[in-house]
Scaffold this active site. Sequence first.
Site, PDB file in Angstrom:
ATOM      1  N   ASN A  79      -6.189   7.036   7.985  1.00 38.95           N
ATOM      2  CA  ASN A  79      -6.093   8.191   8.858  1.00 38.95           C
ATOM      3  C   ASN A  79      -6.809   9.384   8.225  1.00 38.95           C
ATOM      4  O   ASN A  79      -6.781   9.548   7.004  1.00 38.95           O
ATOM      5  CB  ASN A  79      -4.621   8.552   9.083  1.00 38.95           C
ATOM      6  CG  ASN A  79      -3.852   7.434   9.770  1.00 38.95           C
ATOM      7  OD1 ASN A  79      -4.388   6.759  10.642  1.00 38.95           O
ATOM      8  ND2 ASN A  79      -2.610   7.225   9.372  1.00 38.95           N
ATOM      9  N   ARG A  92       4.088  -0.302  -2.102  1.00 43.43           N
ATOM     10  CA  ARG A  92       4.689  -0.466  -0.782  1.00 43.43           C
ATOM     11  C   ARG A  92       5.033   0.886  -0.172  1.00 43.43           C
ATOM     12  O   ARG A  92       5.543   1.776  -0.867  1.00 43.43           O
ATOM     13  CB  ARG A  92       5.942  -1.347  -0.870  1.00 43.43           C
ATOM     14  CG  ARG A  92       5.608  -2.763  -1.293  1.00 43.43           C
ATOM     15  CD  ARG A  92       6.796  -3.703  -1.212  1.00 43.43           C
ATOM     16  NE  ARG A  92       6.505  -4.892  -1.985  1.00 43.43           N
ATOM     17  CZ  ARG A  92       5.722  -5.899  -1.587  1.00 43.43           C
ATOM     18  NH1 ARG A  92       5.171  -5.865  -0.378  1.00 43.43           N
ATOM     19  NH2 ARG A  92       5.484  -6.930  -2.363  1.00 43.43           N
ATOM     20  N   ASP A  93       4.732   1.013   1.127  1.00 45.33           N
ATOM     21  CA  ASP A  93       5.053   2.248   1.849  1.00 45.33           C
ATOM     22  C   ASP A  93       6.569   2.432   1.878  1.00 45.33           C
ATOM     23  O   ASP A  93       7.332   1.487   2.080  1.00 45.33           O
ATOM     24  CB  ASP A  93       4.493   2.172   3.276  1.00 45.33           C
ATOM     25  CG  ASP A  93       4.421   3.527   3.938  1.00 45.33           C
ATOM     26  OD1 ASP A  93       3.303   4.019   4.181  1.00 45.33           O
ATOM     27  OD2 ASP A  93       5.500   4.121   4.203  1.00 45.33           O
ATOM     28  N   HIS A 105      -3.882   1.848   4.641  1.00 42.64           N
ATOM     29  CA  HIS A 105      -2.664   1.129   5.004  1.00 42.64           C
ATOM     30  C   HIS A 105      -3.027  -0.335   5.215  1.00 42.64           C
ATOM     31  O   HIS A 105      -3.922  -0.649   6.003  1.00 42.64           O
ATOM     32  CB  HIS A 105      -2.087   1.647   6.329  1.00 42.64           C
ATOM     33  CG  HIS A 105      -1.619   3.073   6.325  1.00 42.64           C
ATOM     34  ND1 HIS A 105      -0.289   3.421   6.266  1.00 42.64           N
ATOM     35  CD2 HIS A 105      -2.302   4.243   6.414  1.00 42.64           C
ATOM     36  CE1 HIS A 105      -0.169   4.737   6.316  1.00 42.64           C
ATOM     37  NE2 HIS A 105      -1.378   5.268   6.408  1.00 42.64           N
ATOM     38  N   GLU A 136      -0.866  12.444   6.801  1.00 41.43           N
ATOM     39  CA  GLU A 136       0.241  13.264   6.295  1.00 41.43           C
ATOM     40  C   GLU A 136       0.088  13.562   4.815  1.00 41.43           C
ATOM     41  O   GLU A 136       0.507  14.621   4.344  1.00 41.43           O
ATOM     42  CB  GLU A 136       1.576  12.548   6.531  1.00 41.43           C
ATOM     43  CG  GLU A 136       1.948  12.442   8.003  1.00 41.43           C
ATOM     44  CD  GLU A 136       3.181  11.585   8.231  1.00 41.43           C
ATOM     45  OE1 GLU A 136       3.726  11.044   7.248  1.00 41.43           O
ATOM     46  OE2 GLU A 136       3.581  11.459   9.387  1.00 41.43           O
ATOM     47  N   VAL A 137      -0.483  12.620   4.068  1.00 50.78           N
ATOM     48  CA  VAL A 137      -0.645  12.803   2.622  1.00 50.78           C
ATOM     49  C   VAL A 137      -2.149  12.922   2.337  1.00 50.78           C
ATOM     50  O   VAL A 137      -2.924  12.014   2.667  1.00 50.78           O
ATOM     51  CB  VAL A 137      -0.032  11.630   1.833  1.00 50.78           C
ATOM     52  CG1 VAL A 137      -0.238  11.843   0.338  1.00 50.78           C
ATOM     53  CG2 VAL A 137       1.455  11.486   2.151  1.00 50.78           C
ATOM     54  N   HIS A 181      -5.754   6.990   1.563  1.00 51.65           N
ATOM     55  CA  HIS A 181      -5.012   5.745   1.388  1.00 51.65           C
ATOM     56  C   HIS A 181      -5.351   4.804   2.519  1.00 51.65           C
ATOM     57  O   HIS A 181      -5.477   5.206   3.673  1.00 51.65           O
ATOM     58  CB  HIS A 181      -3.509   5.998   1.318  1.00 51.65           C
ATOM     59  CG  HIS A 181      -2.998   6.953   2.338  1.00 51.65           C
ATOM     60  ND1 HIS A 181      -3.147   8.320   2.237  1.00 51.65           N
ATOM     61  CD2 HIS A 181      -2.361   6.736   3.504  1.00 51.65           C
ATOM     62  CE1 HIS A 181      -2.605   8.907   3.282  1.00 51.65           C
ATOM     63  NE2 HIS A 181      -2.133   7.959   4.082  1.00 51.65           N
TER      64      HIS A 181
HETATM   65  P1  5GP Z   1      -0.572   8.928   6.530  1.00 52.58           P
HETATM   66  O1  5GP Z   1       0.191   9.361   7.740  1.00 52.58           O
HETATM   67  O2  5GP Z   1      -0.950  10.089   5.636  1.00 52.58           O
HETATM   68  O3  5GP Z   1      -1.728   8.045   6.860  1.00 52.58           O
HETATM   69  O4  5GP Z   1       0.425   7.990   5.721  1.00 52.58           O
HETATM   70  C1  5GP Z   1       1.180   8.429   4.646  1.00 52.58           C
HETATM   71  C2  5GP Z   1       2.124   7.298   4.303  1.00 52.58           C
HETATM   72  O5  5GP Z   1       2.670   7.530   3.035  1.00 52.58           O
HETATM   73  C3  5GP Z   1       3.271   7.137   5.291  1.00 52.58           C
HETATM   74  O6  5GP Z   1       3.242   5.830   5.858  1.00 52.58           O
HETATM   75  C4  5GP Z   1       4.510   7.382   4.430  1.00 52.58           C
HETATM   76  O7  5GP Z   1       5.601   6.559   4.798  1.00 52.58           O
HETATM   77  C5  5GP Z   1       4.010   7.104   3.040  1.00 52.58           C
HETATM   78  N1  5GP Z   1       4.675   7.858   1.985  1.00 52.58           N
HETATM   79  C6  5GP Z   1       4.870   9.198   1.967  1.00 52.58           C
HETATM   80  N2  5GP Z   1       5.494   9.583   0.839  1.00 52.58           N
HETATM   81  C7  5GP Z   1       5.703   8.425   0.120  1.00 52.58           C
HETATM   82  C8  5GP Z   1       6.314   8.181  -1.151  1.00 52.58           C
HETATM   83  O8  5GP Z   1       6.799   9.067  -1.836  1.00 52.58           O
HETATM   84  N3  5GP Z   1       6.347   6.885  -1.551  1.00 52.58           N
HETATM   85  C9  5GP Z   1       5.814   5.865  -0.814  1.00 52.58           C
HETATM   86  N4  5GP Z   1       5.901   4.629  -1.311  1.00 52.58           N
HETATM   87  N5  5GP Z   1       5.225   6.072   0.390  1.00 52.58           N
HETATM   88  C10 5GP Z   1       5.181   7.334   0.851  1.00 52.58           C
END
Ligand code: 5GP
Length: 116
Positions: free
Chosen positions: A88, A30-31, A103, A96-97, A101
């Site tokens: 993304n 879960r996010d 979603h 961001e990561v 991944h």
């Molecule tokens: P992006 O913007 O890279 O597509 O999405 C990264 C997602 O990872 C974001 O929705 C953010 O809330 C989630 N996220 C970032 N760090 C963590 C973490 O440590 N644990 C969990 N469960 N989600 C994370």
Amino acid sequence: MAEETIFSKIINKEIPADVVYQDDLVTAFRDINPRAPIHVLIIPNKLIPTANDIEVEDELTMGRMFTVAKKIAKDEGIADDGYRLIMNCNSHGGQEVYHIHMHLVGGRPLGPLLMS
Ligand code: 5GP
């Protein structure tokens, strides 16, 4: 060699996360900042930084991400109402990561663009 992210630590259970599914190829959890009642991230266990780095050899893993998304949507009770799958890529995509991944977002009607 790509740099590991916090998601590697989640896969390896070095930091806590609400993991809903894990197998030899993918992990789903879960996010931490859910944008909808159901917001699960489905990631490959292999570190692939962005969609630009997906290779032919990763096709089985990419397919597994979709079948796992389908299973989780059913388990969470949102399959029939519907949901959205999003990946993304890089800065303009809002990534961001840097560990790819998917979603899985649902549990309420979503607007035309969820993450504008
Ligand atoms: P992006 O913007 O890279 O597509 O999405 C990264 C997602 O990872 C974001 O929705 C953010 O809330 C989630 N996220 C970032 N760090 C963590 C973490 O440590 N644990 C969990 N469960 N989600 C994370």
